[in-house]
Structure formats: C-alpha cells, structure tokens
Design a protein around this motif. Structure first.
Motif, PDB file in Angstrom:
ATOM      1  N   LEU A 176      46.638  36.053  43.363  1.00 30.64           N
ATOM      2  CA  LEU A 176      47.328  36.935  44.300  1.00 30.64           C
ATOM      3  C   LEU A 176      48.530  36.257  44.942  1.00 30.64           C
ATOM      4  CD1 LEU A 176      44.315  38.628  46.145  1.00 30.64           C
ATOM      5  CD2 LEU A 176      45.795  39.649  44.410  1.00 30.64           C
ATOM      6  N   ILE A 177      48.334  35.053  45.431  1.00 30.64           N
ATOM      7  CA  ILE A 177      49.389  34.373  46.187  1.00 30.64           C
ATOM      8  C   ILE A 177      50.568  33.988  45.297  1.00 30.64           C
ATOM      9  CG2 ILE A 177      49.918  32.252  47.481  1.00 30.64           C
ATOM     10  CD1 ILE A 177      47.106  32.556  48.751  1.00 30.64           C
ATOM     11  N   LEU A 178      50.300  33.641  44.045  1.00 26.93           N
ATOM     12  CA  LEU A 178      51.376  33.292  43.135  1.00 26.93           C
ATOM     13  C   LEU A 178      51.902  34.504  42.361  1.00 26.93           C
ATOM     14  CD1 LEU A 178      50.233  29.820  41.764  1.00 26.93           C
ATOM     15  CD2 LEU A 178      51.824  30.330  43.616  1.00 26.93           C
ATOM     16  N   GLY A 179      51.388  35.685  42.676  1.00 32.96           N
ATOM     17  CA  GLY A 179      51.909  36.901  42.060  1.00 32.96           C
ATOM     18  C   GLY A 179      51.692  36.980  40.565  1.00 32.96           C
ATOM     19  N   HIS A 180      50.541  36.549  40.103  1.00 35.19           N
ATOM     20  CA  HIS A 180      50.263  36.520  38.669  1.00 35.19           C
ATOM     21  C   HIS A 180      49.744  37.845  38.126  1.00 35.19           C
ATOM     22  CE1 HIS A 180      49.568  31.893  38.954  1.00 35.19           C
ATOM     23  NE2 HIS A 180      50.825  32.175  38.734  1.00 35.19           N
ATOM     24  N   VAL A 181      49.260  38.718  38.993  1.00 36.74           N
ATOM     25  CA  VAL A 181      48.497  39.870  38.521  1.00 36.74           C
ATOM     26  C   VAL A 181      49.097  41.195  38.978  1.00 36.74           C
ATOM     27  CG1 VAL A 181      46.346  38.604  38.322  1.00 36.74           C
ATOM     28  CG2 VAL A 181      46.925  39.689  40.499  1.00 36.74           C
ATOM     29  N   GLU A 182      48.746  42.239  38.225  1.00 40.24           N
ATOM     30  CA  GLU A 182      49.138  43.589  38.595  1.00 40.24           C
ATOM     31  C   GLU A 182      48.336  44.027  39.829  1.00 40.24           C
ATOM     32  OE1 GLU A 182      48.337  45.979  35.195  1.00 40.24           O
ATOM     33  OE2 GLU A 182      49.837  44.992  33.928  1.00 40.24           O
ATOM     34  N   GLN A 183      48.794  45.085  40.473  1.00 37.63           N
ATOM     35  CA  GLN A 183      48.063  45.606  41.626  1.00 37.63           C
ATOM     36  C   GLN A 183      46.690  46.085  41.170  1.00 37.63           C
ATOM     37  OE1 GLN A 183      50.184  48.007  44.576  1.00 37.63           O
ATOM     38  NE2 GLN A 183      48.644  49.601  44.302  1.00 37.63           N
ATOM     39  N   PRO A 184      45.615  45.565  41.773  1.00 38.54           N
ATOM     40  CA  PRO A 184      44.267  45.966  41.357  1.00 38.54           C
ATOM     41  C   PRO A 184      44.042  47.469  41.501  1.00 38.54           C
ATOM     42  CG  PRO A 184      44.182  44.003  42.736  1.00 38.54           C
ATOM     43  CD  PRO A 184      45.582  44.528  42.818  1.00 38.54           C
ATOM     44  N   GLU A 185      43.271  48.024  40.593  1.00 37.86           N
ATOM     45  CA  GLU A 185      42.937  49.447  40.659  1.00 37.86           C
ATOM     46  C   GLU A 185      41.960  49.735  41.792  1.00 37.86           C
ATOM     47  OE1 GLU A 185      44.189  52.016  38.915  1.00 37.86           O
ATOM     48  OE2 GLU A 185      45.615  50.572  38.097  1.00 37.86           O
ATOM     49  N   ALA A 186      41.200  48.725  42.189  1.00 38.57           N
ATOM     50  CA  ALA A 186      40.217  48.901  43.260  1.00 38.57           C
ATOM     51  C   ALA A 186      39.857  47.535  43.833  1.00 38.57           C
ATOM     52  CB  ALA A 186      38.965  49.605  42.734  1.00 38.57           C
ATOM     53  N   TRP A 187      39.393  47.565  45.078  1.00 40.00           N
ATOM     54  CA  TRP A 187      38.939  46.355  45.764  1.00 40.00           C
ATOM     55  C   TRP A 187      37.521  46.578  46.280  1.00 40.00           C
ATOM     56  CZ3 TRP A 187      42.482  42.252  46.440  1.00 40.00           C
ATOM     57  CH2 TRP A 187      43.830  42.555  46.230  1.00 40.00           C
ATOM     58  N   LYS A 188      36.766  45.503  46.333  1.00 38.13           N
ATOM     59  CA  LYS A 188      35.447  45.549  46.951  1.00 38.13           C
ATOM     60  C   LYS A 188      35.460  44.544  48.099  1.00 38.13           C
ATOM     61  CE  LYS A 188      30.549  45.758  45.700  1.00 38.13           C
ATOM     62  NZ  LYS A 188      30.476  47.205  45.872  1.00 38.13           N
ATOM     63  N   PRO A 194      40.557  51.811  47.350  1.00 33.63           N
ATOM     64  CA  PRO A 194      41.346  52.218  46.185  1.00 33.63           C
ATOM     65  C   PRO A 194      42.480  51.238  45.907  1.00 33.63           C
ATOM     66  CG  PRO A 194      42.027  53.458  48.106  1.00 33.63           C
ATOM     67  CD  PRO A 194      40.848  52.625  48.545  1.00 33.63           C
ATOM     68  N   SER A 195      43.270  51.548  44.918  1.00 35.06           N
ATOM     69  CA  SER A 195      44.383  50.686  44.532  1.00 35.06           C
ATOM     70  C   SER A 195      45.375  50.504  45.679  1.00 35.06           C
ATOM     71  CB  SER A 195      45.113  51.290  43.325  1.00 35.06           C
ATOM     72  OG  SER A 195      46.196  50.479  42.934  1.00 35.06           O
ATOM     73  N   MET A 196      45.680  49.259  45.958  1.00 38.76           N
ATOM     74  CA  MET A 196      46.691  48.902  46.939  1.00 38.76           C
ATOM     75  C   MET A 196      47.075  47.449  46.688  1.00 38.76           C
ATOM     76  SD  MET A 196      44.532  48.451  50.532  1.00 38.76           S
ATOM     77  CE  MET A 196      43.701  50.035  50.432  1.00 38.76           C
ATOM     78  N   SER A 197      48.201  47.040  47.239  1.00 39.20           N
ATOM     79  CA  SER A 197      48.632  45.659  47.056  1.00 39.20           C
ATOM     80  C   SER A 197      47.849  44.732  47.974  1.00 39.20           C
ATOM     81  CB  SER A 197      50.131  45.529  47.350  1.00 39.20           C
ATOM     82  OG  SER A 197      50.384  45.750  48.738  1.00 39.20           O
ATOM     83  N   HIS A 198      47.956  43.448  47.708  1.00 39.87           N
ATOM     84  CA  HIS A 198      47.312  42.443  48.563  1.00 39.87           C
ATOM     85  C   HIS A 198      47.817  42.561  49.999  1.00 39.87           C
ATOM     86  CE1 HIS A 198      46.663  37.883  49.435  1.00 39.87           C
ATOM     87  NE2 HIS A 198      45.723  38.610  49.957  1.00 39.87           N
ATOM     88  N   ILE A 199      49.108  42.739  50.164  1.00 44.59           N
ATOM     89  CA  ILE A 199      49.675  42.821  51.504  1.00 44.59           C
ATOM     90  C   ILE A 199      49.195  44.086  52.212  1.00 44.59           C
ATOM     91  CG2 ILE A 199      51.818  44.004  50.861  1.00 44.59           C
ATOM     92  CD1 ILE A 199      53.248  42.132  52.845  1.00 44.59           C
TER      93      ILE A 199
END
Length: 241
Positions: A89-101, A128-133
């Motif tokens: 997340l911090i290094l911006g390696h991944v797409e926005q997750p579809e869901a968080w737990k 639901p899907s949202m960015s880390h920020i």
C-alpha cells in the motif's frame, strides 16, 4: 583436423541468458494476474509513537526535503513492522482493493482505579472498494453493509468510525478511557504491473534479510524519489492507522 562448420550463424537465436529473462518476465506476468491475500496487524498507538520518534530522531533527513509530500518509507513501513500489506500500500504497488476486512479490539479501562475490569469493544466492518487513504480519512458515497439487513452510506475514516462506535456503547463507564486499540486490516489485492511486483519482491527480500537492511534500503529509495522530483509512492501517515 576439424570438420568444416556448415551451419550458418543465426543472429535471431536467443542466448541462454535471454531465454531465462523471457521466462522470468512470463512468470511475472502470470503472477500479477493472480489475487493475493495480504494483511497488517498493529496497535494504533505504537504506530503513532514509532513515527513521532522517527521524526525527532531523523529531523536532519526531513529538513533536507522540506517540500516532500510523503514521510520516508522506512518511517511508515517500519511502523507496521514491514508487513506485506503495508509495503504494497505505502509503495503504491497494488490496485485499489475491491473490498476490505477491518477488525479492531478497543480496550478501555479506568487508569485511576485498576481494580475495575477492562472493557473491550469489538469493531468489525466489511468495507467496499476504496483507496487506502479513503480507508483512513473517509469516503462519503460508499455503501456499507452492517449485517442483519442494516446498511449505511458513507465511511468517516478509521479513527472517526472507532470514536463513533465507542460513543454508541452503553456499557462503558464515563470514567473509562482507551488503553489500547488492536487493529487488523485485510484485503485481496492485485499488483498494478510487473514493475510494481518486482519492486515488492525486492523489498520483501530486504525484509527477509533483516529490518536493519530494509530500513537502510527504504531510506535510500525515498531519498531517490525525492531527488527525482516525484510526488512519492505513499500517502504518508494519517491518524491512528
């Protein structure tokens, strides 16, 4: 006497090293088509204290880059003990997750009277899907399933949602305060591209070699990003999470 070579040289034939490189690139492409389960578990106050101590201890580093839009990577990733989700997340390696737990255990007690039993508030949300920020700061238009047929619109951000949950509890005495918040964040993630995936693997190797090496390499990576004039890879540190 050697037999005369009759086979012509083929300039298009790949060298073994080139074949190996192509095979590796093909494997990377296959790997980034997969979805990965990642998580990070932490105590919110420990994250905050770690970063504040780093700010004081490495003030000279921060002073060299007064216009940096992010905190050094070894501050933020180190605060989460170099866990895989924090790196991605911090290094911006991944797409926005579809869901968080999200899971949080909020331990509350009376510090003036330790004989009183601790109260623990359990906070659980499937988001639901949202960015880390947005997970940290909030997202107004997202729809959240609270279970039992209940739903709500809008996410206030991790800190504010935890405060709201505490305020909704009727069994917490007025003289009780927060002693500790244990948080677990989980997400299924996909890497943006092979470059991001390779950088993630490189950082993972640093971590496996020891946190001292990882800290040094992440410091240098952040400095290089600032020198190159980039806006950085991370949102930095906001709030308890």
């Amino acid at each position: 006497m050697k037999k005369k070579r009759t086979k012509k040289f083929n300039p298009n034939k790949l060298l073994p090293s080139q074949v190996k490189q192509l095979q590796q690139e093909a494997q990377y492409k296959k790997d980034i088509s997969e979805t990965y389960e990642m998580s990070m578990e932490f105590i919110s106050s420990h994250v905050r204290d770690f970063i504040e101590d780093k700010k004081i201890g490495e003030k000279s580093l921060l002073d060299k880059f007064p216009h940096a839009e992010t905190l050094p990577y070894h501050f933020t990733i180190g605060a989460y003990h170099y866990q895989d989700l924090s790196i991605a997340l911090i290094l911006g390696h991944v797409e926005q997750p579809e869901a968080w737990k999200l899971s949080a255990d909020i331990h509350m007690m009376n510090l003036d009277d330790l004989s009183k039993p601790m109260v623990t508030v359990e906070f659980r949300r499937d988001l639901p899907s949202m960015s880390h920020i947005e997970l940290l700061r909030g997202k107004k238009d997202c729809k959240i399933d609270l279970g039992h047929g209940l739903k709500k619109v809008g996410w206030l951000g991790l800190d504010q949602e935890i405060i709201k949950e505490i305020e909704s509890q009727k069994n917490i005495p007025d003289d009780f305060g927060i002693e500790q918040i244990q948080v677990l964040i989980e997400a299924d993630i996909k890497f943006i591209n092979t470059k991001c995936y390779q950088e993630f693997l490189a950082v993972a190797e640093w971590v496996n070699a020891g946190h001292e090496l990882a800290e040094d390499r992440l410091r240098k990576l952040w400095i290089a990003d600032q020198v190159l004039g980039g806006s950085g890879k991370t949102i930095g540190y906001e709030g308890a999470a």
